[in-house]
Design a protein around this motif. Sequence first.
Motif, mmCIF file in Angstrom:
data_model
loop_
_atom_site.group_PDB
_atom_site.id
_atom_site.type_symbol
_atom_site.label_atom_id
_atom_site.label_comp_id
_atom_site.label_asym_id
_atom_site.label_seq_id
_atom_site.Cartn_x
_atom_site.Cartn_y
_atom_site.Cartn_z
ATOM 1 N N PRO A 11 57.104 19.036 -5.738
ATOM 2 C CA PRO A 11 55.767 18.480 -5.530
ATOM 3 C C PRO A 11 55.214 19.041 -4.222
ATOM 4 O O PRO A 11 55.949 19.200 -3.248
ATOM 5 C CB PRO A 11 56.018 16.971 -5.437
ATOM 6 N N TYR A 13 51.614 19.399 -1.431
ATOM 7 C CA TYR A 13 50.277 18.967 -1.024
ATOM 8 C C TYR A 13 49.887 19.689 0.265
ATOM 9 O O TYR A 13 50.359 19.354 1.352
ATOM 10 C CB TYR A 13 50.246 17.447 -0.796
ATOM 11 N N ASN A 39 54.206 21.224 -8.815
ATOM 12 C CA ASN A 39 53.160 20.261 -9.120
ATOM 13 C C ASN A 39 52.319 20.095 -7.861
ATOM 14 O O ASN A 39 52.782 19.564 -6.863
ATOM 15 C CB ASN A 39 53.811 18.943 -9.537
ATOM 16 N N ASP A 40 51.080 20.553 -7.906
ATOM 17 C CA ASP A 40 50.226 20.667 -6.723
ATOM 18 C C ASP A 40 49.116 19.620 -6.725
ATOM 19 O O ASP A 40 48.298 19.577 -7.622
ATOM 20 C CB ASP A 40 49.625 22.079 -6.696
ATOM 21 N N ASN A 41 49.100 18.787 -5.682
ATOM 22 C CA ASN A 41 48.052 17.781 -5.512
ATOM 23 C C ASN A 41 47.070 18.156 -4.410
ATOM 24 O O ASN A 41 46.313 17.308 -3.942
ATOM 25 C CB ASN A 41 48.667 16.415 -5.177
ATOM 26 N N LYS A 43 43.891 19.527 -2.287
ATOM 27 C CA LYS A 43 42.445 19.499 -2.514
ATOM 28 C C LYS A 43 41.848 20.893 -2.560
ATOM 29 O O LYS A 43 40.766 21.092 -3.089
ATOM 30 C CB LYS A 43 41.759 18.704 -1.408
ATOM 31 N N ILE A 63 51.436 23.741 -11.918
ATOM 32 C CA ILE A 63 50.586 22.694 -12.465
ATOM 33 C C ILE A 63 49.681 22.187 -11.347
ATOM 34 O O ILE A 63 50.168 21.690 -10.328
ATOM 35 C CB ILE A 63 51.422 21.518 -13.022
ATOM 36 N N LYS A 64 48.389 22.340 -11.518
ATOM 37 C CA LYS A 64 47.407 21.866 -10.542
ATOM 38 C C LYS A 64 46.843 20.537 -11.002
ATOM 39 O O LYS A 64 46.240 20.452 -12.071
ATOM 40 C CB LYS A 64 46.284 22.903 -10.381
ATOM 41 N N ASN A 65 47.065 19.496 -10.221
ATOM 42 C CA ASN A 65 46.511 18.174 -10.520
ATOM 43 C C ASN A 65 45.146 18.033 -9.846
ATOM 44 O O ASN A 65 44.871 18.680 -8.851
ATOM 45 C CB ASN A 65 47.438 17.072 -10.015
ATOM 46 N N ASN A 66 44.355 17.153 -10.377
ATOM 47 C CA ASN A 66 43.066 16.851 -9.770
ATOM 48 C C ASN A 66 42.906 15.332 -9.699
ATOM 49 O O ASN A 66 42.155 14.742 -10.465
ATOM 50 C CB ASN A 66 41.926 17.473 -10.561
ATOM 51 N N PRO A 67 43.647 14.710 -8.768
ATOM 52 C CA PRO A 67 43.608 13.239 -8.701
ATOM 53 C C PRO A 67 42.292 12.681 -8.195
ATOM 54 O O PRO A 67 42.068 11.490 -8.262
ATOM 55 C CB PRO A 67 44.756 12.899 -7.752
#
Length: 69
Positions: A11, A13, A39-41, A43, A63-67
């Motif tokens: 993970p 960030y 897994n990238d959170n 911005k 995997i790019k997340n967009n929380p």
Amino acid sequence: MSKPFISICIPTYQRPHLLKTLLDSISIQTYNDFEIIINDNSKDDSVEQLLKSYTDKLPINYIKNNPWA
């Protein structure tokens, strides 16, 4: 093609300099039956930009997340 024996799950960030250190360490290992799942959170796209330099060196599943969406 068989599945990798080991999955390295990372993970992350917004700290590409730390991720670079980790990926450099992984890349010098002699064992090669693995995959890397990142897994990238973040911005921004700093992690994604870093990973472009590793596409030919390591088996990375990004995997790019967009929380914040």
